[in-house]
Design a protein around this motif. Structure first.
Motif, short mmCIF file in Angstrom:
data_model
loop_
_atom_site.label_atom_id
_atom_site.label_comp_id
_atom_site.label_asym_id
_atom_site.label_seq_id
_atom_site.Cartn_x
_atom_site.Cartn_y
_atom_site.Cartn_z
N MET A 15 7.50 8.55 1.68
CA MET A 15 6.71 7.56 1.74
C MET A 15 7.22 6.47 0.64
O MET A 15 7.37 5.47 0.97
CB MET A 15 5.12 7.96 1.36
CG MET A 15 4.86 8.73 2.37
SD MET A 15 4.83 7.86 4.11
CE MET A 15 4.06 6.29 3.76
N ARG A 19 7.99 2.89 1.53
CA ARG A 19 7.27 1.48 1.04
C ARG A 19 8.37 0.81 0.27
O ARG A 19 8.15 -0.49 0.35
CB ARG A 19 6.53 2.17 -0.12
CG ARG A 19 5.68 1.08 -0.79
CD ARG A 19 4.84 1.69 -1.89
NE ARG A 19 3.57 2.46 -1.28
CZ ARG A 19 3.63 3.84 -1.32
NH1 ARG A 19 4.73 4.49 -2.05
NH2 ARG A 19 2.64 4.47 -0.70
N LYS A 41 10.64 -0.33 9.83
CA LYS A 41 10.06 -1.25 9.06
C LYS A 41 10.90 -2.26 9.23
O LYS A 41 12.10 -2.16 9.42
CB LYS A 41 10.10 -0.59 7.71
CG LYS A 41 9.58 -1.67 6.67
CD LYS A 41 9.57 -1.25 5.18
CE LYS A 41 8.80 -2.22 4.10
NZ LYS A 41 8.78 -1.77 2.95
N GLU A 44 8.62 -6.60 5.96
CA GLU A 44 7.32 -5.84 5.45
C GLU A 44 6.59 -4.87 6.04
O GLU A 44 5.92 -3.98 5.50
CB GLU A 44 6.49 -6.96 4.81
CG GLU A 44 6.94 -8.06 3.75
CD GLU A 44 7.12 -7.40 2.48
OE1 GLU A 44 6.86 -6.19 2.05
OE2 GLU A 44 8.08 -7.98 1.49
N THR A 45 6.47 -4.86 7.46
CA THR A 45 5.45 -4.47 8.20
C THR A 45 6.21 -2.84 8.56
O THR A 45 7.21 -2.66 8.75
CB THR A 45 5.49 -5.04 9.38
OG1 THR A 45 4.89 -6.54 9.29
CG2 THR A 45 4.33 -4.50 10.29
N VAL A 46 5.32 -1.77 8.60
CA VAL A 46 5.51 -0.43 8.85
C VAL A 46 4.75 0.02 10.08
O VAL A 46 3.70 -0.15 10.13
CB VAL A 46 5.25 0.45 7.44
CG1 VAL A 46 5.42 1.84 7.92
CG2 VAL A 46 5.99 0.00 6.39
N THR A 76 0.47 6.90 3.29
CA THR A 76 -0.39 5.76 2.77
C THR A 76 0.10 4.44 2.88
O THR A 76 -0.75 3.24 2.57
CB THR A 76 -0.25 5.81 1.14
OG1 THR A 76 1.18 5.92 0.76
CG2 THR A 76 -0.83 7.11 0.64
N VAL A 77 1.02 4.12 3.80
CA VAL A 77 1.70 2.95 4.17
C VAL A 77 1.73 3.13 5.97
O VAL A 77 2.59 3.77 6.35
CB VAL A 77 2.84 2.50 3.63
CG1 VAL A 77 3.44 1.29 4.30
CG2 VAL A 77 2.96 2.82 2.14
N ASP A 79 0.91 -0.26 8.88
CA ASP A 79 0.09 -1.39 9.44
C ASP A 79 0.08 -1.36 10.79
O ASP A 79 -1.14 -2.01 11.21
CB ASP A 79 1.21 -2.61 9.06
CG ASP A 79 1.68 -2.82 7.78
OD1 ASP A 79 0.59 -2.96 6.97
OD2 ASP A 79 2.62 -2.62 7.31
N CYS A 103 -5.39 4.22 5.51
CA CYS A 103 -4.98 2.86 5.84
C CYS A 103 -6.18 2.05 6.60
O CYS A 103 -5.77 1.70 7.91
CB CYS A 103 -3.52 2.97 6.44
SG CYS A 103 -2.33 4.21 5.88
N ASN A 143 2.56 -7.23 8.07
CA ASN A 143 2.25 -7.21 6.37
C ASN A 143 2.62 -8.32 5.80
O ASN A 143 3.74 -9.13 5.89
CB ASN A 143 2.72 -5.84 6.00
CG ASN A 143 2.23 -5.75 4.52
OD1 ASN A 143 1.18 -6.17 4.07
ND2 ASN A 143 3.16 -5.21 3.67
#
Length: 295
Positions: A15, A19, A41, A44-46, A76-77, A79, A103, A143
Protein backbone atom coordinates in the motif's frame (compact mmCIF):
# COMPACT_ATOMS: atom_id res chain seq x y z
CA UNK A 1 15.51 -11.57 4.54
CA UNK A 2 14.18 -8.29 3.16
CA UNK A 3 16.74 -6.03 1.47
CA UNK A 4 16.62 -2.82 -0.53
CA UNK A 5 16.51 -4.81 -3.78
CA UNK A 6 14.14 -7.42 -2.34
CA UNK A 7 11.87 -5.70 0.21
CA UNK A 8 9.38 -7.73 2.20
CA UNK A 9 6.08 -7.70 0.28
CA UNK A 10 3.73 -7.11 3.20
CA UNK A 11 0.26 -5.64 2.62
CA UNK A 12 1.40 -2.45 4.33
CA UNK A 13 4.49 -2.19 2.14
CA UNK A 14 2.43 -2.73 -0.99
CA UNK A 15 0.00 0.00 0.00
CA UNK A 16 2.91 2.37 0.64
CA UNK A 17 4.20 1.57 -2.84
CA UNK A 18 0.81 2.23 -4.41
CA UNK A 19 0.35 5.47 -2.49
CA UNK A 20 3.85 6.75 -3.21
CA UNK A 21 4.15 5.93 -6.92
CA UNK A 22 4.31 9.04 -9.15
CA UNK A 23 4.29 8.87 -12.93
CA UNK A 24 4.61 11.26 -15.89
CA UNK A 25 1.93 11.62 -18.55
CA UNK A 26 1.71 8.64 -20.88
CA UNK A 27 2.48 6.10 -18.14
CA UNK A 28 0.51 3.99 -15.69
CA UNK A 29 1.52 1.67 -12.87
CA UNK A 30 -0.14 -1.73 -12.61
CA UNK A 31 -0.10 -4.21 -9.71
CA UNK A 32 -1.21 -7.85 -10.00
CA UNK A 33 -2.77 -9.73 -7.07
CA UNK A 34 -3.92 -12.97 -8.67
CA UNK A 35 -6.89 -14.12 -10.74
CA UNK A 36 -8.07 -10.81 -12.25
CA UNK A 37 -7.37 -8.55 -9.27
CA UNK A 38 -5.45 -5.52 -10.50
CA UNK A 39 -4.62 -2.08 -9.21
CA UNK A 40 -4.03 0.68 -11.75
CA UNK A 41 -2.64 4.10 -10.94
CA UNK A 42 -2.41 7.06 -13.28
CA UNK A 43 -1.06 10.37 -12.13
CA UNK A 44 -2.94 10.39 -8.80
CA UNK A 45 -5.97 8.12 -9.13
CA UNK A 46 -5.95 4.56 -7.76
CA UNK A 47 -8.33 2.06 -9.36
CA UNK A 48 -8.95 -1.46 -8.02
CA UNK A 49 -10.37 -3.94 -10.54
CA UNK A 50 -12.09 -7.09 -9.20
CA UNK A 51 -10.38 -6.78 -5.81
CA UNK A 52 -10.31 -10.26 -4.31
CA UNK A 53 -8.19 -9.82 -1.20
CA UNK A 54 -9.91 -12.14 1.29
CA UNK A 55 -10.21 -15.87 1.98
CA UNK A 56 -13.97 -15.58 1.49
CA UNK A 57 -14.29 -18.72 -0.63
CA UNK A 58 -12.54 -20.95 1.90
CA UNK A 59 -15.76 -21.08 3.94
CA UNK A 60 -17.12 -23.09 0.99
CA UNK A 61 -14.06 -25.31 0.75
CA UNK A 62 -12.51 -23.52 -2.23
CA UNK A 63 -8.86 -22.86 -1.38
CA UNK A 64 -6.50 -20.46 -3.07
CA UNK A 65 -3.15 -21.72 -4.37
CA UNK A 66 -1.49 -18.91 -2.43
CA UNK A 67 -2.79 -16.55 0.27
CA UNK A 68 -3.93 -13.00 -0.51
CA UNK A 69 -1.06 -10.56 -0.96
CA UNK A 70 -3.27 -7.73 0.27
CA UNK A 71 -5.78 -7.89 3.08
CA UNK A 72 -9.08 -6.01 3.01
CA UNK A 73 -8.17 -4.12 6.19
CA UNK A 74 -4.88 -2.98 4.59
CA UNK A 75 -6.64 -1.06 1.80
CA UNK A 76 -6.34 2.62 2.63
CA UNK A 77 -6.12 4.03 -0.91
CA UNK A 78 -8.97 3.53 -3.40
CA UNK A 79 -10.63 6.14 -5.59
CA UNK A 80 -12.58 3.78 -7.86
CA UNK A 81 -13.37 0.05 -7.79
CA UNK A 82 -14.48 -1.70 -10.97
CA UNK A 83 -16.31 -5.03 -10.67
CA UNK A 84 -16.80 -7.11 -13.81
CA UNK A 85 -19.50 -9.54 -12.58
CA UNK A 86 -21.01 -11.19 -9.52
CA UNK A 87 -18.84 -14.32 -9.12
CA UNK A 88 -17.15 -14.26 -5.72
CA UNK A 89 -13.59 -14.21 -7.06
CA UNK A 90 -14.52 -10.92 -8.76
CA UNK A 91 -17.16 -9.45 -6.47
CA UNK A 92 -15.69 -10.31 -3.07
CA UNK A 93 -18.12 -8.92 -0.48
CA UNK A 94 -15.63 -9.22 2.38
CA UNK A 95 -13.13 -7.03 0.51
CA UNK A 96 -15.57 -4.51 -0.97
CA UNK A 97 -17.35 -3.96 2.35
CA UNK A 98 -14.09 -2.98 4.02
CA UNK A 99 -12.94 -0.75 1.15
CA UNK A 100 -16.28 1.08 1.20
CA UNK A 101 -15.86 1.69 4.93
CA UNK A 102 -12.18 2.64 4.94
CA UNK A 103 -12.23 4.71 1.72
CA UNK A 104 -15.53 6.62 2.02
CA UNK A 105 -14.82 8.75 -1.07
CA UNK A 106 -14.35 5.70 -3.29
CA UNK A 107 -16.96 4.90 -5.92
CA UNK A 108 -17.88 1.44 -7.12
CA UNK A 109 -18.86 0.55 -10.69
CA UNK A 110 -20.48 -2.82 -11.37
CA UNK A 111 -23.16 -4.37 -13.58
CA UNK A 112 -26.68 -3.38 -12.63
CA UNK A 113 -27.38 -6.96 -11.52
CA UNK A 114 -24.70 -6.57 -8.82
CA UNK A 115 -26.30 -3.53 -7.17
CA UNK A 116 -28.47 -5.47 -4.67
CA UNK A 117 -25.45 -7.35 -3.31
CA UNK A 118 -23.36 -4.19 -3.13
CA UNK A 119 -26.08 -2.45 -1.13
CA UNK A 120 -26.75 -5.40 1.19
CA UNK A 121 -23.71 -7.68 1.63
CA UNK A 122 -21.23 -4.85 1.07
CA UNK A 123 -23.31 -2.25 2.98
CA UNK A 124 -22.79 0.48 0.37
CA UNK A 125 -24.95 3.53 0.00
CA UNK A 126 -26.77 3.81 -3.35
CA UNK A 127 -24.88 6.99 -4.22
CA UNK A 128 -21.54 5.14 -3.93
CA UNK A 129 -22.50 2.82 -6.79
CA UNK A 130 -22.31 3.50 -10.53
CA UNK A 131 -24.14 1.06 -12.79
CA UNK A 132 -21.86 -0.30 -15.52
CA UNK A 133 -24.10 0.31 -18.50
CA UNK A 134 -22.24 -0.68 -21.63
CA UNK A 135 -21.37 1.20 -24.78
CA UNK A 136 -20.71 4.77 -23.62
CA UNK A 137 -17.74 6.58 -22.14
CA UNK A 138 -18.28 8.03 -18.69
CA UNK A 139 -16.09 10.88 -17.46
CA UNK A 140 -15.21 10.72 -13.78
CA UNK A 141 -13.30 12.93 -11.40
CA UNK A 142 -10.28 11.09 -10.08
CA UNK A 143 -8.00 12.04 -7.23
CA UNK A 144 -6.65 15.59 -6.97
CA UNK A 145 -8.47 16.77 -10.10
CA UNK A 146 -7.29 13.99 -12.41
CA UNK A 147 -9.85 13.24 -15.11
CA UNK A 148 -10.43 9.64 -16.15
CA UNK A 149 -12.81 7.98 -18.57
CA UNK A 150 -14.42 4.56 -18.21
CA UNK A 151 -16.39 2.59 -20.79
CA UNK A 152 -17.96 -0.76 -19.83
CA UNK A 153 -18.27 -3.17 -22.75
CA UNK A 154 -20.09 -6.52 -22.94
CA UNK A 155 -18.29 -9.70 -21.89
CA UNK A 156 -19.39 -13.23 -22.79
CA UNK A 157 -18.80 -15.58 -19.86
CA UNK A 158 -19.50 -17.88 -21.81
CA UNK A 159 -22.52 -16.12 -23.34
CA UNK A 160 -23.68 -12.52 -23.46
CA UNK A 161 -26.53 -11.88 -21.04
CA UNK A 162 -28.54 -8.77 -20.26
CA UNK A 163 -30.88 -8.06 -17.36
CA UNK A 164 -33.87 -6.31 -18.87
CA UNK A 165 -31.99 -3.34 -20.33
CA UNK A 166 -29.99 -3.80 -23.55
CA UNK A 167 -27.08 -1.92 -21.94
CA UNK A 168 -27.32 -3.74 -18.60
CA UNK A 169 -25.03 -6.69 -19.29
CA UNK A 170 -24.49 -9.31 -16.61
CA UNK A 171 -20.79 -9.60 -17.48
CA UNK A 172 -18.63 -6.68 -18.55
CA UNK A 173 -15.07 -5.69 -19.33
CA UNK A 174 -13.74 -2.16 -18.92
CA UNK A 175 -11.96 0.31 -21.15
CA UNK A 176 -10.04 2.95 -19.20
CA UNK A 177 -8.50 6.18 -20.41
CA UNK A 178 -6.16 7.32 -17.66
CA UNK A 179 -3.06 9.55 -17.72
CA UNK A 180 -2.88 9.32 -21.50
CA UNK A 181 -3.02 5.51 -21.60
CA UNK A 182 -5.87 3.36 -22.95
CA UNK A 183 -6.38 0.14 -20.96
CA UNK A 184 -8.66 -2.84 -21.54
CA UNK A 185 -9.47 -5.21 -18.68
CA UNK A 186 -11.51 -7.99 -20.25
CA UNK A 187 -13.08 -9.44 -17.12
CA UNK A 188 -14.19 -13.02 -17.74
CA UNK A 189 -15.01 -13.53 -21.39
CA UNK A 190 -14.61 -15.56 -24.52
CA UNK A 191 -14.05 -13.89 -27.88
CA UNK A 192 -17.44 -13.11 -29.37
CA UNK A 193 -18.45 -11.67 -32.76
CA UNK A 194 -17.61 -7.98 -32.94
CA UNK A 195 -15.22 -7.86 -29.97
CA UNK A 196 -11.99 -7.72 -32.03
CA UNK A 197 -13.38 -4.92 -34.18
CA UNK A 198 -14.64 -2.98 -31.15
CA UNK A 199 -11.22 -3.14 -29.48
CA UNK A 200 -9.34 -2.30 -32.67
CA UNK A 201 -11.35 0.90 -33.00
CA UNK A 202 -10.35 1.97 -29.48
CA UNK A 203 -6.58 1.76 -29.94
CA UNK A 204 -5.66 -0.27 -26.84
CA UNK A 205 -2.28 0.42 -25.28
CA UNK A 206 -2.39 -2.24 -22.56
CA UNK A 207 -4.74 -5.22 -22.75
CA UNK A 208 -5.40 -7.64 -19.89
CA UNK A 209 -6.94 -10.93 -21.00
CA UNK A 210 -7.98 -14.17 -19.27
CA UNK A 211 -6.23 -17.27 -20.63
CA UNK A 212 -7.57 -20.21 -18.58
CA UNK A 213 -9.92 -21.43 -21.34
CA UNK A 214 -12.79 -23.87 -20.94
CA UNK A 215 -13.53 -27.57 -21.50
CA UNK A 216 -16.21 -30.18 -21.03
CA UNK A 217 -14.99 -31.39 -17.63
CA UNK A 218 -14.76 -27.96 -16.02
CA UNK A 219 -18.14 -27.02 -17.48
CA UNK A 220 -19.63 -30.20 -16.01
CA UNK A 221 -18.35 -29.03 -12.59
CA UNK A 222 -20.07 -25.68 -12.99
CA UNK A 223 -16.90 -23.73 -13.86
CA UNK A 224 -17.74 -21.09 -16.46
CA UNK A 225 -14.97 -20.61 -19.00
CA UNK A 226 -12.96 -17.94 -20.79
CA UNK A 227 -10.83 -17.56 -23.89
CA UNK A 228 -7.85 -19.90 -24.10
CA UNK A 229 -4.23 -19.01 -24.80
CA UNK A 230 -4.60 -19.24 -28.59
CA UNK A 231 -7.72 -17.07 -28.61
CA UNK A 232 -6.15 -14.49 -26.28
CA UNK A 233 -3.02 -14.30 -28.43
CA UNK A 234 -5.07 -13.87 -31.59
CA UNK A 235 -7.28 -11.22 -29.99
CA UNK A 236 -4.28 -9.19 -28.83
CA UNK A 237 -2.77 -9.30 -32.32
CA UNK A 238 -5.79 -8.59 -34.51
CA UNK A 239 -7.10 -5.81 -32.24
CA UNK A 240 -3.65 -4.14 -32.34
CA UNK A 241 -2.92 -4.02 -28.61
CA UNK A 242 0.47 -2.52 -27.94
CA UNK A 243 1.06 -4.85 -25.00
CA UNK A 244 -0.89 -7.72 -23.48
CA UNK A 245 -0.88 -9.12 -19.92
CA UNK A 246 -2.39 -12.57 -19.24
CA UNK A 247 -4.83 -13.00 -16.33
CA UNK A 248 -6.94 -15.68 -14.62
CA UNK A 249 -4.51 -18.59 -14.58
CA UNK A 250 -2.92 -19.02 -11.16
CA UNK A 251 -5.27 -18.86 -8.17
CA UNK A 252 -7.28 -22.12 -8.19
CA UNK A 253 -5.70 -25.45 -9.00
CA UNK A 254 -8.72 -26.82 -10.85
CA UNK A 255 -9.03 -23.85 -13.17
CA UNK A 256 -5.49 -22.89 -14.06
CA UNK A 257 -3.21 -22.46 -17.08
CA UNK A 258 0.52 -22.04 -17.59
CA UNK A 259 1.30 -18.44 -18.58
CA UNK A 260 4.48 -19.69 -20.25
CA UNK A 261 2.27 -21.44 -22.82
CA UNK A 262 0.71 -18.07 -23.64
CA UNK A 263 4.15 -16.50 -24.08
CA UNK A 264 5.22 -19.37 -26.31
CA UNK A 265 2.06 -19.02 -28.40
CA UNK A 266 2.82 -15.36 -28.98
CA UNK A 267 6.50 -16.04 -29.69
CA UNK A 268 5.72 -18.67 -32.31
CA UNK A 269 2.82 -16.94 -34.05
CA UNK A 270 3.20 -13.21 -33.35
CA UNK A 271 6.78 -12.58 -32.20
CA UNK A 272 6.37 -8.81 -32.59
CA UNK A 273 3.50 -8.70 -30.08
CA UNK A 274 4.69 -7.29 -26.75
CA UNK A 275 3.57 -9.12 -23.61
CA UNK A 276 4.36 -9.16 -19.92
CA UNK A 277 3.69 -11.91 -17.39
CA UNK A 278 3.37 -10.29 -14.00
CA UNK A 279 4.88 -11.65 -10.81
CA UNK A 280 2.59 -11.79 -7.78
CA UNK A 281 2.38 -8.33 -6.25
CA UNK A 282 4.65 -6.83 -8.89
CA UNK A 283 4.49 -3.15 -9.79
CA UNK A 284 4.76 -2.90 -13.58
CA UNK A 285 5.11 0.54 -15.14
CA UNK A 286 3.72 0.72 -18.66
CA UNK A 287 4.93 3.54 -20.90
CA UNK A 288 2.91 4.24 -24.04
CA UNK A 289 4.79 4.36 -27.37
CA UNK A 290 4.62 8.17 -27.45
CA UNK A 291 5.71 8.82 -23.86
CA UNK A 292 9.14 10.39 -23.30
CA UNK A 293 9.31 11.48 -26.94
CA UNK A 294 10.65 14.96 -27.72
CA UNK A 295 9.55 17.06 -30.66
Amino acid sequence: MATRNNPERTPERLMEEIRGTRLPIGCIAVWFFGQESMVIKGKETVIHIDPFYSNYLEVRGVKRVYPPLLKPESITVADLCLVTHEHEDHLDPWTLKVIAKQCPKARFMAPLSCRPELETSCEMKPEQIIDALTGEWLELDGNNGEQIRVKPIPAAHESIETTGNERAHRYVGYLLDINGVKVYHAGDTIVYPGLPELLAEEGIDLGMLPINGRDYFRTSRGIVGNMNIREAAELAKISHMDMVVPLHYDLFAGNSEKPGNFVQELYERYPEQKCHVMARGERFVYASPWSFLTE
